[in-house]
Design a protein around this motif. Structure first.
Motif, PDB file in Angstrom:
ATOM      1  N   PRO A   1     -24.836  31.230  21.176  1.00  0.00           N
ATOM      2  CA  PRO A   1     -24.294  29.996  20.592  1.00  0.00           C
ATOM      3  C   PRO A   1     -22.994  30.218  19.820  1.00  0.00           C
ATOM      4  O   PRO A   1     -22.116  29.347  19.815  1.00  0.00           O
ATOM      5  CB  PRO A   1     -25.405  29.539  19.635  1.00  0.00           C
ATOM      6  CG  PRO A   1     -26.654  30.187  20.129  1.00  0.00           C
ATOM      7  CD  PRO A   1     -26.248  31.441  20.845  1.00  0.00           C
TER       8      PRO A   1
ATOM      9  N   ARG B   1      -6.373  31.240  26.000  1.00  0.00           N
ATOM     10  CA  ARG B   1      -7.027  31.235  24.681  1.00  0.00           C
ATOM     11  C   ARG B   1      -8.548  31.161  24.802  1.00  0.00           C
ATOM     12  O   ARG B   1      -9.260  31.583  23.896  1.00  0.00           O
ATOM     13  CB  ARG B   1      -6.522  30.058  23.847  1.00  0.00           C
ATOM     14  CG  ARG B   1      -6.791  28.701  24.473  1.00  0.00           C
ATOM     15  CD  ARG B   1      -6.472  27.589  23.468  1.00  0.00           C
ATOM     16  NE  ARG B   1      -5.786  26.484  24.133  1.00  0.00           N
ATOM     17  CZ  ARG B   1      -5.569  25.306  23.553  1.00  0.00           C
ATOM     18  NH1 ARG B   1      -5.971  25.091  22.303  1.00  0.00           N
ATOM     19  NH2 ARG B   1      -4.943  24.353  24.207  1.00  0.00           N
ATOM     20  N   TYR B   2      -9.050  30.624  25.944  1.00  0.00           N
ATOM     21  CA  TYR B   2     -10.503  30.505  26.067  1.00  0.00           C
ATOM     22  C   TYR B   2     -11.157  31.841  26.434  1.00  0.00           C
ATOM     23  O   TYR B   2     -12.329  32.039  26.199  1.00  0.00           O
ATOM     24  CB  TYR B   2     -10.865  29.391  27.049  1.00  0.00           C
ATOM     25  CG  TYR B   2     -10.321  28.061  26.581  1.00  0.00           C
ATOM     26  CD1 TYR B   2     -10.920  27.409  25.518  1.00  0.00           C
ATOM     27  CD2 TYR B   2      -9.176  27.523  27.143  1.00  0.00           C
ATOM     28  CE1 TYR B   2     -10.396  26.207  25.025  1.00  0.00           C
ATOM     29  CE2 TYR B   2      -8.641  26.329  26.670  1.00  0.00           C
ATOM     30  CZ  TYR B   2      -9.254  25.679  25.606  1.00  0.00           C
ATOM     31  OH  TYR B   2      -8.737  24.509  25.122  1.00  0.00           O
TER      32      TYR B   2
ATOM     33  N   LEU C   1     -20.068  29.712  22.024  1.00  0.00           N
ATOM     34  CA  LEU C   1     -19.724  28.296  22.202  1.00  0.00           C
ATOM     35  C   LEU C   1     -18.967  27.767  20.981  1.00  0.00           C
ATOM     36  O   LEU C   1     -18.009  27.007  21.116  1.00  0.00           O
ATOM     37  CB  LEU C   1     -20.988  27.466  22.422  1.00  0.00           C
ATOM     38  CG  LEU C   1     -21.462  27.291  23.870  1.00  0.00           C
ATOM     39  CD1 LEU C   1     -22.730  26.448  23.919  1.00  0.00           C
ATOM     40  CD2 LEU C   1     -20.362  26.652  24.733  1.00  0.00           C
TER      41      LEU C   1
ATOM     42  N   ASN D   1     -10.428  25.055  20.527  1.00  0.00           N
ATOM     43  CA  ASN D   1     -10.065  23.910  21.373  1.00  0.00           C
ATOM     44  C   ASN D   1      -9.315  22.820  20.602  1.00  0.00           C
ATOM     45  O   ASN D   1      -9.699  21.658  20.609  1.00  0.00           O
ATOM     46  CB  ASN D   1     -11.346  23.342  21.991  1.00  0.00           C
ATOM     47  CG  ASN D   1     -11.027  22.418  23.152  1.00  0.00           C
ATOM     48  OD1 ASN D   1     -10.095  22.690  23.910  1.00  0.00           O
ATOM     49  ND2 ASN D   1     -11.782  21.335  23.279  1.00  0.00           N
TER      50      ASN D   1
ATOM     51  N   LEU E   1     -15.430  28.864  21.180  1.00  0.00           N
ATOM     52  CA  LEU E   1     -14.673  28.050  22.138  1.00  0.00           C
ATOM     53  C   LEU E   1     -14.278  26.729  21.505  1.00  0.00           C
ATOM     54  O   LEU E   1     -13.137  26.264  21.642  1.00  0.00           O
ATOM     55  CB  LEU E   1     -15.510  27.797  23.400  1.00  0.00           C
ATOM     56  CG  LEU E   1     -15.664  28.979  24.350  1.00  0.00           C
ATOM     57  CD1 LEU E   1     -16.690  28.671  25.424  1.00  0.00           C
ATOM     58  CD2 LEU E   1     -14.316  29.322  24.986  1.00  0.00           C
ATOM     59  N   ALA E   2     -15.215  26.119  20.808  1.00  0.00           N
ATOM     60  CA  ALA E   2     -14.936  24.817  20.188  1.00  0.00           C
ATOM     61  C   ALA E   2     -13.838  24.955  19.138  1.00  0.00           C
ATOM     62  O   ALA E   2     -12.932  24.114  19.045  1.00  0.00           O
ATOM     63  CB  ALA E   2     -16.220  24.252  19.569  1.00  0.00           C
TER      64      ALA E   2
END
Lengths: 347, 347, 347, 347
Positions: free
Chosen positions: D13, D240-241, D16, D23, D19-20
């Protein structure tokens, strides 16, 4: 009346003699024989390049593709003329041997790259970081595919452009001897003294069965070249027979004698074509190739009489009878003046 | 006393004659000449294979690599013996021409793949979906690199294994004539009748300067082969000189005559070695190669007397004088019995 | 004021949601998971192509290079526009994946190949037997690199030209959604109904992190494609995360919504540029890219104010201040109208 | 009861979340973003290698193939274990990216190359001049494909062997974190301090969606690597991801925490298997993989109960019920002890 190509003629009898002389007893394979050493030495002397790496192989495409791939990365692009043999007539061999390099086609006039065209082409590449291809070697053909010659000055200028960007210069010398005979200069002057780094020194089109020498004036990548040659299946085991041909070729200046004969035959042909009704030469014939436009009806008459040569960019039935149609005529060392005259009489 | 290799000997005088005969006037280039057509026809007849595609080139590595890459995808693996020339002696040419296919080495006894070994190797591949390499062609060498021969029965069994998995079979016939002379069968029996799909038909090691024929018994991929040959820079322009050599080779059974002579010379040598003190043969010599172990001291004596041959897997100074050291001896068509006897007398 | 590229923007929040939803428990690797199967099915439905082979990967260059190499021989040439991404921006990836195929650059107007240009380019190849490259696939970009669109009629005409020669047609759809939104037609109409055989269906430039779908409308070469993808190291193990992104992309028409937003932003920008003093648009902006020439001084002012975009073919200091200098502006789904207005106010 | 592979589990998690966090707004593409710079710096610090070149990509096969091809010539051979992922599971990717280099399989014990085996393999190559392949890099896998670990001493010894011949050493670290957790040493100790020159630093198998770092401890060939990455279509535009995942991975030692959890789960499983009737472990499980032989009947019972894992080298119906059949069990960071216990209770 055979002007189809300079690879359709016979080999010179002295080449057969050289083969016969070499054909005695055992000799080490793969180029370790004394004859090969001797020929390498002779070429170094002829080119006034005592350090040069010299390697033999059987086809001009092999010499070109192996030299162009040596030191070239697959993410680079090779600069050449739009009508370069390496682009038009080698079935992607440069791409194959380089592992997928690109060819960038340079603006070409009379079969010759222009310095401005070359500089512009180089400038246009490597402007996108890792996204576009990187700049690779420059390859020029001397004599060109159109039968014209780069002057020494032109060679130097092009080399200078390439070297300004750190790029090596390759000369496709499939018709090197014809060019040399045409310019009347020394082998060194037409190559390393003019900035040429690598040379495909042709023999096949000028009286040999199938021998070319790849010359790296800077021998640093000689071993890489040898590994590429072997991996490309171009290392001859009975290497002395390549060497013997090349020895016979160089001995007593036979190579220049043959090239001179071919060039003379071409001049005779070109002079006749220049005077023929409805004919016009397309480029200045400076070696052993002449391009001319003739009326279709004339072509038809010539072919019917048995003449052999290639139409260019069009077909016999592709237009009206009186429309001019381009053709290429190539002469070789064995050209018979009587045949040329017979051909001209048909015009 | 020259037993270094069968590519160190001279070419047969009749080959030179054939070259001289072919050397008249102009002939179409790139294989469009009548002599090439004639030779293709002759090979089809000799192989009782009227539909076969036959193409000439100058080196055995080229024939092998071009044939093996034809119809092979770069994500496949080629099955061959651990001592195969394509694995050990071609500087990654099969990998190069195939675009990166793998070679899977098969369990080998006396230079020959065993059917069980081959089946096991094939079974072990293609068990991982797209993750592992896919199964590709099987390549065997006849005569083998160890001088042994596959019997017809063995060839059929191996081909059957390959065909059971839908895989084509290639024969590296660099010493095809020696094998044929050894088995005393017909070319068809040793090839397509035994399940061989593609053949590198060697000439270079058996008296030619440098000519091999690639034969595809099923001609469906002939055009692919031709494009690969051109792209690989192996298409000769003055093709008639390849054809002339092959013509001279086949004419009057010269090829079998030369192979027979080489094999006979090898038997003479092997017989002598078998009887020599401290010597023992490593494989059954069935063609023109014999491997033997001799004491280091013996090798030293032979080299000092001028004998030429290759030590195998070790060096002269790599162990004690009385320890046996392997060597390979190869004979060719021009072997002189007197020289062999002189060699044997030194043992 | 960020118009540098559509690969600089964020991903859509719904894509992050889709990733989170997919992130539960174990799932088979390498595309064997149910989510991948579902996405493949959805794409087949969207394209009205129930038989199509659909494969995912992470980069557009991979989709292009893998599709273009599938079914293409290394001795072929790929026809594309002079400004094609595959030629200018993929560092020889098509050459690499195809094993050394060539790219033939086709006459291009406003970023689009013309049918006449394509036909002429095709005609000019394969006129030299095995000597020149053989004809390979045609690749076109929709939307083009210049921000223009092929009409359906233009697509059909180009495909017809290609198919007349038996050549397959590939569409680089890195901006497929933008083109679709621009033309207002169906995915099927813009692809297989217009003769497109293979599609790189882009997602990365339109709101995804990095997912593209390669679609082969004829699935015959699907397995070859899969092997090429694995061999190219483009098969993801945790494949569900590619599938999840694509699922989120397609769900509820998000992909078209995002493309529409980008196109609208581009129109707003183009309208402003059109009216700006000293500015002139270079091509008709039909998707999410606009090229315009602006005085150097204006560029300078914009950069100083923080605007981000790429100058084209020249540098800021390469000429006089009042000379127009080309630039490319790209919008994405997240473009903020206020930012655009701020940019325009600076003009 | 999911032990099929460590690429079937979910991502952590916190990945994730990372990543958020990444973004937001625009960021330069292709790795020019600040997050990428930060991650590169973090990896240099973790590895105590301030000069190292660090590049990200999405698949382990890409990291391996790109690193192994960098600095490797296509006429070389790469030395690796018989069970190396690069040999068995990458569909000829190393051959593809290197342009046709060979893989030489080294004698392997418990998934590990032995120094004697490596030295013998190196010695056996490059004994034939240009005829055989030239020696290339050595590649070892840590943790190995069999779940064992090279000790630091073993790593140093193997590197010493390679370096003695001037060959670079590559570590396939797809399970680098598991190995590090197993050995309890520092990243530097397990790599450059032990003579490793290049590292595929895996993240995908340990809780990421798909990110690997290629680390060249000597940065001299960094640009070559970047060009290879782009040409191989492995340069991400929305880079960037990739960076965000790797950042989340390294932050707070999450990577080692996850690897530790996977290893602990493996130990729990291995302990249970060790005690199970009829079961026997095949290798010492030192990371997150355990191989065990179980009676066919046991496998059948486990599969029926829903257990997921891979049989090895044979099939369920390939022999008698009581004959032992090998299987591989892999644990990941998300392994649930209750599931393991349920699995063990079935034995």
């Amino acid at each position: 009346m055979y002007f189809a190509s300079d690879n359709t003629g016979p080999i010179h009898p002295r080449i057969l003699d050289a083969l016969a002389r070499a054909n005695t007893g055992y000799a080490p394979a793969y180029g370790a024989d004394p004859l090969t050493a001797e020929v390498v030495q002779t070429l170094r002397e002829i080119f006034e390049a005592p350090e040069a790496a010299v390697h033999l192989m059987a086809t001009g495409t092999a010499a070109n593709a192996l030299l162009l791939s040596t030191g070239t990365a697959p993410w680079q692009t090779i600069f050449c003329s739009r009508v370069a043999h390496i682009h038009e007539d080698e079935c992607n061999a440069p791409e194959f041997f380089s592992g997928g390099a690109k060819l960038t086609l340079v603006e070409t006039v009379d079969g010759k790259m222009t310095p401005e065209g070359l500089a512009a082409a180089i400038e246009a590449e490597e402007t996108r970081g890792v996204h576009g291809p990187q700049r690779g070697p420059v390859s020029l053909t001397q004599a060109t595919e159109k039968g014209t010659l780069y002057t020494l000055e032109e060679l130097r200028t092009l080399s200078d452009v390439a070297h300004r960007y750190g790029l090596p210069v390759h000369m496709d010398g499939a018709r090197f001897a014809n060019a040399l005979a045409g310019l009347g200069c020394s082998p060194a002057e037409m190559t390393w003294k003019a900035g040429i780094d690598m040379l495909s020194f042709g023999g096949t089109k000028n009286g040999l069965m199938g021998v070319e020498a790849a010359i790296l004036f800077d021998p640093a990548r000689s071993m890489e070249f040898e590994l590429r040659r072997k991996r490309g299946a171009h290392l001859f085991s009975k290497h002395r027979y390549l060497a013997a041909q090349m020895q016979g070729y160089l001995e007593g200046g036979l190579w220049l004698e043959m090239a001179g004969a071919a060039n003379t035959a071409c001049q005779r042909l070109a002079d006749g074509l220049r005077d023929a009704p409805g004919a016009n030469l397309m480029f200045r014939p400076e070696a052993n190739i002449v391009f001319a436009r003739l009326p279709r009806a004339t072509h038809r008459r010539l072919f019917e009489a048995g003449a052999q040569y290639h139409l260019w960019d069009d077909t016999l039935d592709g237009g009206p009878e009186d429309a001019p149609l381009a053709a290429r005529f190539v002469t070789d060392w064995s050209a018979d003046p009587a045949e040329t005259d017979r051909f001209l009489s048909l015009l």
